[in-house]
Design a protein around this motif. Structure first.
Motif, PDB file in Angstrom:
ATOM      1  N   UNK A 130      -5.552  25.578  61.217  1.00 22.36           N
ATOM      2  CA  UNK A 130      -6.883  24.979  61.083  1.00 22.36           C
ATOM      3  C   UNK A 130      -7.863  25.718  60.180  1.00 22.36           C
ATOM      4  N   UNK A 187     -11.851  13.293  56.488  1.00 20.14           N
ATOM      5  CA  UNK A 187     -12.554  14.314  57.272  1.00 20.14           C
ATOM      6  C   UNK A 187     -11.613  15.453  57.669  1.00 20.14           C
ATOM      7  N   UNK A 188     -10.307  15.167  57.737  1.00 16.10           N
ATOM      8  CA  UNK A 188      -9.364  16.220  58.111  1.00 16.10           C
ATOM      9  C   UNK A 188      -9.124  17.187  56.948  1.00 16.10           C
ATOM     10  N   UNK A 192     -10.342  21.834  53.270  1.00 18.16           N
ATOM     11  CA  UNK A 192      -9.156  22.697  53.255  1.00 18.16           C
ATOM     12  C   UNK A 192      -8.639  23.055  51.866  1.00 18.16           C
ATOM     13  N   UNK A 244      -2.427  13.631  57.436  1.00 17.29           N
ATOM     14  CA  UNK A 244      -3.063  12.474  58.079  1.00 17.29           C
ATOM     15  C   UNK A 244      -2.700  11.173  57.357  1.00 17.29           C
TER      16      UNK A 244
ATOM     17  N   UNK B  71      -3.969  16.735  67.024  1.00 20.68           N
ATOM     18  CA  UNK B  71      -3.687  17.424  65.755  1.00 20.68           C
ATOM     19  C   UNK B  71      -4.844  17.176  64.778  1.00 20.68           C
ATOM     20  N   UNK B  72      -5.335  15.945  64.784  1.00 16.91           N
ATOM     21  CA  UNK B  72      -6.477  15.601  63.911  1.00 16.91           C
ATOM     22  C   UNK B  72      -7.704  16.466  64.252  1.00 16.91           C
ATOM     23  N   UNK B  74      -7.764  19.351  65.597  1.00 24.24           N
ATOM     24  CA  UNK B  74      -7.492  20.754  65.228  1.00 24.24           C
ATOM     25  C   UNK B  74      -8.001  21.014  63.807  1.00 24.24           C
ATOM     26  N   UNK B  75      -7.778  20.092  62.874  1.00 25.59           N
ATOM     27  CA  UNK B  75      -8.212  20.309  61.481  1.00 25.59           C
ATOM     28  C   UNK B  75      -9.644  19.840  61.224  1.00 25.59           C
ATOM     29  N   UNK B  76     -10.005  18.658  61.757  1.00 27.11           N
ATOM     30  CA  UNK B  76     -11.315  18.087  61.395  1.00 27.11           C
ATOM     31  C   UNK B  76     -12.448  18.801  62.120  1.00 27.11           C
ATOM     32  N   UNK B  78     -11.759  21.744  64.039  1.00 23.92           N
ATOM     33  CA  UNK B  78     -11.307  23.118  64.317  1.00 23.92           C
ATOM     34  C   UNK B  78     -11.324  23.413  65.817  1.00 23.92           C
ATOM     35  N   UNK B 105     -11.598  27.159  66.947  1.00 25.85           N
ATOM     36  CA  UNK B 105     -10.633  28.109  66.396  1.00 25.85           C
ATOM     37  C   UNK B 105     -11.396  29.318  65.852  1.00 25.85           C
TER      38      UNK B 105
END
Lengths: 481, 141
Positions: A130, A187-188, A192, A244, B71-72, B74-76, B78, B105
């Protein structure tokens, strides 16, 4: 499942092996690699051979192993008019790929500063669960990146004008449509860019030792021009954004298959006719993710140049930090091939396989037109990597494709039981490889013993003639995602 | 543990089997297995919560979307989650309502492990067994 050796390095499973196979399946391997190939590969490559519109044969490369849907190392070319597109034939990490950067530095100049270099790179290129990059984009700016790829990043000042021509598709695949990307995917992934990720993703400082150059002319054309030369290789993809996009369309393709009357042997092989609205939508979204992966690797490149410049107190250009090349090994691309004497437009799925275009191919940038396309093969963190070039044989035999790495032989769970991350780091340090990792468990799972011997894999593709060895690269420093 | 990791299945990825007496229990066990791949669960605290509502035409798709949602997040956002209160209803379609607790996180604090890219449909099963329900999932690493 019975496979017959039909030529040196080629094993074929006939169409009759499984009900529904439209073409045979081919596994490229030396005798040794074939014996060690896991059974999942045979099951999966023959499932791929059942997909509508597949041409000639379904392929698994010598680094192949059991994946999800397609085997890793899978290549399948579909007729663009009658065939399907399958997210499982590309992978969730759309445009996961390799980039290699040369330097003017030699090992003796880098070794005294290696720890400092790796420690700083570890912070400059965030890795692990993340993580966010340092580039802050608004949504409309991220949509621009989906279309412009690495070129959009270079335009923002994070690169050199000549960088783009040193990438597959100049770091920008045409056909992206951000309207086909979900708000969730945006948004994901928006925060990054410039991050490495996790799993088998890494950034490595490597050395070209004397005796490891197999084609000096080709090496020179790629900027590999001195003994003990230091290069930087890294492996990463489209991060949460691509993951995603893959998830969204895998979910959508289930109902689409019912509408089109397609049946498959594994739900992970969900697909839609390439020419259908669903197939086209996924392709356009997939290109957005592929372009964002090129952009991600461009941001990482920028950070590498900054760190080297800081550590050596010299300008990155003066240090010769040129991109050698950037390849994608999880993708589907529209290319043209001869099939039964007729030239056809095909959608070539490569999932853990690398494009391998020969000298003179019209899609190659001028810089590599005479040499052939550089092919970057990443090994395990302990064993080294290779730089190859593409060949004409790949166009005839493997839809312009070759292997992509070592290929796992042991599961992550099994590897963790055999070795502890801390012990592995010590062992590598004794060998002269300094490692920084996001987690010890992650390190153990990437131990060299969990992979095939990369030299065996490269020998297999060289014997078959689908790519040719140029240089072997050995690690001295590694950042493990 | 209501879940176990499987060796030698899709070897570059992580496969697990989860069990529960009820559907909410097997969904919870699956979520815990997913999180355990990314972080040492003992080091994760339930300091904040989120509400999740999902629907699906079948139970398999509901489990896929449940794990994909975590999972989404976790990234969007955190966020990683360690406590789950789940209700599942079957009507004209399947519906899940959940409150999930976890924390942000934090690299200095959390014992993080591997990132999970996606939940796959490879060998994906949710089925009834004498003791309740069992799920098998392969995660893309």
């Amino acid at each position: 499942m019975e496979a017959k050796k039909i030529a040196e390095g080629i094993w074929e499973v006939p169409r009759t092996a499984k009900e529904g196979m439209l073409v045979p399946a081919r596994i490229y391997a030396t005798d040794k690699l074939f014996k060690e190939m896991d059974q999942g590969v045979f099951e999966q490559v023959t499932n791929v051979a059942c997909l509508p519109g597949i041409q000639k044969y379904a392929i698994c490369m010598p680094d192949g192993h059991w994946g999800y849907g397609f085997p890793i190392g899978g290549v399948a070319a579909m007729d663009t008019k009658t065939g399907v597109i399958s997210p499982g034939g590309i992978g969730f990490d759309i445009n996961c790929g390799m980039r290699l950067i040369r330097t003017n530095l030699i090992e003796a100049e880098v070794k005294p500063k290696l720890r400092d270099l790796i420690d700083r790179l570890f912070h400059a290129v965030p890795c692990g669960v993340g993580t966010k990059g340092f580039l802050k984009l608004k949504e409309d700016e991220f949509r621009e990146i989906m279309v412009q790829g690495a070129q959009g990043i270079i335009r923002r000042g994070y690169g050199w004008p000549e960088d783009a021509e040193r990438m597959e598709d100049a770091g920008r695949i045409p056909g992206a449509d951000p309207a086909k990307v979900s708000p969730k995917a945006t948004s994901r992934g928006i925060h990054q860019l410039g991050t490495l990720g996790s799993g088998n993703h890494y950034l490595e400082i490597q050395v070209v030792y004397p005796g490891n150059v197999y084609d000096a002319d080709a090496a020179k054309a790629m900027g590999i021009d001195r003994d003990f030369q230091v290069v930087v290789m890294f492996h990463c993809g489209s991060r949460g954004f691509g993951h995603q996009v893959g998830t969204d369309y895998l979910d959508l393709f289930g109902p689409a298959m019912k509408r089109y009357g397609i049946t498959i042997r594994d739900r992970e092989l969900a697909c839609a006719p390439f020419a259908s609205p669903e197939g086209q939508d996924y392709f356009k979204a997939m290109v957005c993710a592929a372009n964002s992966a090129f952009a991600n690797r461009q941001m990482v490149t920028h950070r590498i140049r900054e760190v080297f410049s800081d550590v050596f107190k010299r300008d990155a250009r003066d240090l010769g930090l040129d991109i050698v090349y950037d390849v994608t090994h999880n993708i589907a691309k529209i290319e043209r091939y001869q099939v039964n004497g007729e030239e056809k437009e095909l959608l070539v799925h490569r999932k853990g396989a690398t494009r391998s275009f020969p000298p003179g191919h019209p899609e190659l940038a001028e810089r590599y037109r005479a040499t052939g396309q550089p092919v970057i093969i990443g090994g395990s963190m302990e064993t080294g990597s290779y730089l190859l070039i593409g060949t004409a044989k790949a166009m005839e035999e493997s839809f312009g494709s070759t292997c992509h790495g070592s290929g796992r032989t042991m599961s992550r769970t099994a590897a963790k039981k055999k070795v502890h991350g801390r012990d592995l780091l010590q062992r590598m340090e004794q060998k002269g490889i300094y490692v920084r990792a996001a987690s010890f468990a992650g390190v153990a799972e990437e131990a060299g013993m969990a992979y095939k011997d990369i030299s065996d894999v490269v020998e297999a593709v060289e014997t078959l003639g689908i790519s040719k060895k140029v240089v072997r690269l050995q690690p001295i420093g590694n950042i493990k995602g | 543990m209501p879940y176990r990791f499987l060796e030698d299945v899709a070897i570059a990825d992580v496969a697990f089997e989860a069990e529960g007496r009820t559907l909410p229990e097997v969904f919870e066990a699956s979520a815990l297995a997913l999180t355990e791949v990314m972080v040492d669960l003992d080091g994760l605290s339930p300091v904040l919560s989120r509400e999740i509502t999902l629907t699906a035409e079948d139970l398999e798709t509901l489990l896929f979307r449940w794990l994909a949602e975590l999972i989404y997040l976790k990234d969007s956002a955190c966020l990683l989650f360690c406590r789950f209160q789940i209700a599942i209803r079957e009507g004209t379609e399947w519906e899940l309502q959940a409150t999930v607790w976890g924390e942000g996180i934090d690299y200095g604090k959390l014992p993080l492990k591997l990132d999970v890219k996606a939940v796959t449909y490879h060998l994906f099963v949710i089925e009834q067994i004498p003791a309740g329900w069992r799920a098998r999932v392969v995660l893309d690493i």
